[in-house]
Design an enzyme around this catalytic site. Structure first.
Site, PDB file in Angstrom:
ATOM      1  N   ASP A 286       0.979  -1.167  -0.021  1.00 56.96           N
ATOM      2  CA  ASP A 286      -0.060   0.081  -0.265  1.00 56.96           C
ATOM      3  C   ASP A 286       0.927   1.302  -0.014  1.00 56.96           C
ATOM      4  OD1 ASP A 286      -2.179   1.561  -0.083  1.00 56.96           O
ATOM      5  OD2 ASP A 286      -3.168   0.609   1.738  1.00 56.96           O
ATOM      6  N   GLU A 631     -17.512   9.588   4.597  1.00 59.78           N
ATOM      7  CA  GLU A 631     -16.820   8.276   4.808  1.00 59.78           C
ATOM      8  C   GLU A 631     -15.867   7.903   3.731  1.00 59.78           C
ATOM      9  OE1 GLU A 631     -19.652   5.069   5.182  1.00 59.78           O
ATOM     10  OE2 GLU A 631     -20.608   5.704   3.255  1.00 59.78           O
TER      11      GLU A 631
END
Length: 881
Positions: A286, A631
């Protein structure tokens, strides 16, 4: 002989000799250069008749250590001497080709899971990879190798949505490992294609492992999980997807797992991923995860970048996605010199990376690659738009209906809510630019006529976060010309670089700042990095407190940067300046960029307009919920209910709840549509609304899908892929990764709507349940399924198992299989569903799968058996010896 003449002859001779020598040298250089080019074409790695592994070995064995290390970065440079082009590994395809301009936007991943339809997901992923291939080859023709132009997609996200507070749960396929594995299997197969020799694209399952929030502390958190939870919850989706698909890539996570960073864990990347699950592709970090190893504010388990790089590669991470820290793998040469790692490990990683590129056909003639001829006409084609509408329809979940739905088309409706005409709520996160953005307002107005629709935004999304900003119209912008005369529009200067240290390459007048660039504004060619400045005057026509929204732009009024709201006076001229930088970077890519400045009037009485609309109507349709601006992945937002992308509670925002209570006093039937990527506690609405529909960011055809459901053009079939709790008060701490009292499998309390739940307009019934088990322990469950209504309907048949006699704690119940079927009106089907032997096992406390013996409780029907009549779910048991 004349001496002067002799000297002249000598000079001529020497000059001629020098010229001949030079020409010979030049000819010799040209011949050598030509031979080198010819030889370059004859390298074994260029020979398409050789096995790919042989070709990969030949290429990588020709690389120097420096060249190998450079290839292990997401921005891999060219190797000119071998004819290897540069390549940007990072691309996204979560629910459509993302960040690369126009592409069909399908429902967000959680919405695809809500369909419980494997065939549909395969079709969607196939359409996505069609568009990706078409765009990739179009980019190649334009010599555009920017980020988001490649074929290596960092999708899908198959983490378990274990807690409703996680902001990225919308990217997943829900809380159940089996459902996740089935949806992921079809998505990966759709992305990677069916050719025996070539990959259509590379799919990347992520984030490995034990990763589902919180966002704010993901770079430093260390999650400790038991062996049982690891193998019962966090690993099955990865194991099964790898087994079923031969997926080409895995992304490791930011967090630590049992003390070790996920991207530097021998236990995760070697023992489990490669040895136990037989994964043979490449692992990508990542972005920034390797730098977290040494960053003092993050894990800080080593003291230097060289140690971090060596630890990651040694454990099995092959490709580094860097971020603000840069490329930590650049320190691998130092790591080799310090004896922290051997070059053989680096060579192994680079071979895995080139194997993927060879399988994609990147070094072969286009005519040999079966996917290279896909046309750009496939992007946003009629077939793909029809498919995204179908997917949106099957993603919608009917949670309540007292008979109000479906509505008749002559009904006068008050269409209210912050998401009723909000384009951003349709697309979730990791999205492309929609082909046809259809909001509920667009579609409902089209279906029943504008005379039957009274629209009002009604409220903010939450607090002072609004959804109805509009681009500032051109009528409010002016500039002074060279004579000092006031003229319409803004003076714009465009620079052929991502900075302002050069002279502008283009000057023009822009009417306003609502700009969409398909090509470069400077030369009309392929988009590249550029900057722009605007100067002029902003003159509003009425006094108000204005809220501004910016996209890729910074703005000052009278020298003050607009970051929050600002009160502006009517007809006052405000000195306007703005600038934008379009850079080839992940958060500001150069492919079809947009620059926009929008506003809204904060003094407008939104609630009063909503009440007025309701009083003029037969029924209220309220479209509320939240958006991916609240979100999502690690963001700075901190307001009531939301923190850094996650949620601190799951209540519907106060501004919406207050308006809904006021509207209910009108006595009009209330249809509530919730758009969100995660569960909302709709407790009050469950008691007071006439009908409730859940949509999980349903894509660009959201409006069409909702209007067709509301007015009865199809029967809803979506099922919840997550539990809707009444609150998070009795859930464990967000950072606690133990599965006790989490998800439908382990939660002990009363839920609002259970996993697998969803209503239909049709009356679906089950009877005549039967079970049999084979000598190989394969269980067959059968039943008669009937549609006793005049609606054709899709139905999701679900089978759940419970193991009360297991010697260890097991799930209360767990999904063992499901099937998406279509039932014609007034018809019956005999249905059989097989349960594989591996489902008749349990995980012991050591994380080992054991065969189950004893009473096996089995249910078959429309859901788990909660909130249903007995006709919807049948239950029985069988003894397993």
């Amino acid at each position: 002989m004349n001496i002067k003449k002799t000297k002249s002859i000598l000079v001529i001779f020497i000059t001629t000799l020098f010229t001949i020598t030079t020409l010979v040298g030049c000819m010799s250089y040209e011949v050598t250069s030509h031979d080198e080019k010819k030889q370059k074409k004859q390298y074994p790695f260029k020979n398409t008749s050789l096995p790919i592994k042989t070709r990969v070995d030949d290429l990588v064995d020709r690389l120097t250590l420096d060249e190998k290390i450079a290839q292990m970065f997401d921005k891999s440079p060219a190797i000119d001497r071998l004819g290897i082009p540069e390549y940007k590994w990072w691309n996204e395809a979560l629910h459509g080709i993302a960040r690369a301009g126009k592409a069909t936007v399908f429902p967000q991943a959680i919405g695809l899971a809500a369909s419980f339809n494997e065939a549909l997901v395969l079709d969607v992923a196939t359409a996505i990879s069609d568009e990706g291939r078409a765009k990739h080859h179009a980019f190649l023709k334009e010599e555009n190798n920017a980020i988001y132009t490649g074929l290596t997609y960092w999708s899908p996200n198959i983490n378990i949505f274990r807690d409703p507070r996680w902001g990225r749960g919308q990217e997943t396929y829900g809380e159940d490992p089996f459902l996740t594995s089935r949806i992921a299997t079809n998505f990966v197969n759709g992305l990677q294609g069916t050719d025996k020799h070539y990959l259509k694209s590379v799919a990347t399952i992520k984030h490995f492992a034990v990763h589902s929030g919180p966002e704010f502390s993901r770079h430093s958190d260390d999650y400790h999980v038991s062996a049982k939870d690891m193998m019962e919850t966090y690993m099955p989706a990865f194991a099964q997807t790898i087994k079923n698909t031969k997926v080409s890539s895995v992304m490791c996570a930011y967090n630590r797992v049992n003390g070790e960073p996920a991207c530097g864990s021998d236990e995760l990347l070697q023992t489990l991923l490669r040895d136990k699950f037989n994964f043979d592709g490449y692992v990508v970090s990542d972005c920034g995860a390797i730098a977290d190893f040494y960053d003092e504010k993050s894990h800080h388990i080593v003291d230097s970048p060289a140690e971090a790089a060596a630890k990651a590669v040694q454990s099995g991470t092959d490709l580094n996605c860097g971020d603000s820290h840069g490329n930590t793998f650049a320190e691998l040469k130092l790591a080799v010199a310090q004896g922290l790692i051997k070059e053989e490990k680096i060579t192994q990683a680079v071979k895995r990376l080139f194997l993927a590129r060879f399988k994609l056909g990147m070094f072969d003639p286009a005519k040999q690659v079966p996917y290279a001829n896909l046309s750009l006409e496939t992007v946003g084609s009629k077939e793909h738009l029809a498919l995204t509408q179908k997917a949106a329809e099957q993603s919608l979940v009917l949670l309540k209906n007292d008979g109000t739905l479906p509505l008749k088309k002559d009904t006068v409706v008050a269409l209210i809510g912050p998401n009723a005409d909000n384009k951003t709520v349709l697309i979730g996160n990791y999205f492309g630019k929609p082909i046809e953005t259809i909001t509920p307002r667009n579609a409902i107005t089209k279906m029943i006529g504008s005379e039957n629709v009274h629209f009002a935004t009604g409220s903010s999304l939450t607090g002072k976060v609004y959804s109805h900003h509009q681009p500032i119209p051109a009528e409010f912008f002016y500039h002074k010309d060279y004579k000092g005369n006031i003229k319409p529009g803004l003076m714009a200067s465009y620079y052929d670089a991502a900075h302002f240290s050069i002279q502008p390459a283009l000057k023009r007048i822009d009417a306003n700042i609502d700009l969409h660039f398909n090509k470069s504004p400077i030369d009309g060619k392929n988009i590249n990095e550029f900057s722009a400045k605007w100067q002029g005057i902003l003159k509003p026509n009425h006094t108000a407190h204005y809220e501004f929204s910016t996209q890729n732009i910074k703005v000052t009024l009278d020298g003050e940067e607009i970051t929050n709201g600002m009160k502006l006076q009517a007809n006052k001229a405000y000195a306007f300046e703005a600038q934008s930088t379009i850079k080839n970077y992940w958060h500001s890519n150069v492919i079809e960029p947009e620059i926009q400045l929008s506003w809204l009037d904060q003094d407008e009485n939104l609630a009063q307009k909503a009440i007025s609309a309701a009083n003029k109507s037969d029924v209220i349709i309220f479209v509320g919920g939240i958006t991916a601006n609240l979100e999502g992945e690690e963001m700075p937002l901190e307001i009531d209910g939301f923190s850094h992308g996650d949620r601190t509670h799951i209540n519907l925002p106060t501004s919406q709840r207050s308006l809904l209570r006021t509207l209910s006093k009108t006595g009009k039937p209330l249809i509530y549509i919730n758009l969100s990527g995660s569960a909302i506690a709709l407790n009050w609405l469950d008691e007071h609304a006439s009908a409730i529909i859940q949509g999980f960011y349903p894509g660009e055809s959201t409006g069409t899908a909702l209007s067709r459901l509301i007015f009865g053009e199809f029967s809803p079939s979506g099922r919840l892929p997550v539990t809707f709790y009444r609150s998070v008060d009795d859930l464990p701490d967000f950072k606690n990764y133990a599965m006790d009292n989490r998800t439908y499998k382990y939660y002990q309390g009363e839920v609002l709507y259970p996993f697998g739940f969803g209503l239909s307009y049709a009356k679906i019934g089950y009877k005549d349940m039967a079970m049999s088990i084979s000598d190989t322990r394969e269980l067959t469950v059968s039943a008669q399924v009937s549609n006793k209504s005049n609606f054709d309907a899709d139905e999701v048949v679900q089978v759940y198992l419970s193991m009360p006699d297991a010697p260890v704690k097991t799930p209360i119940r767990q999904l063992a299989n499901f099937k998406h079927i279509t039932l014609a009106a007034n018809s019956t089907q005999h249905l059989s569903i097989n349960i594989t032997p591996e489902k008749l096992t349990y995980i012991d406390n050591l994380g080992v799968s054991q065969p189950y013996h004893g009473r096996l409780q089995v249910s078959v029907g429309s859901g788990q058996g909660i909130k249903f009549n007995s006709d919807n779910v049948l239950k029985n048991s069988i003894n397993l010896l």
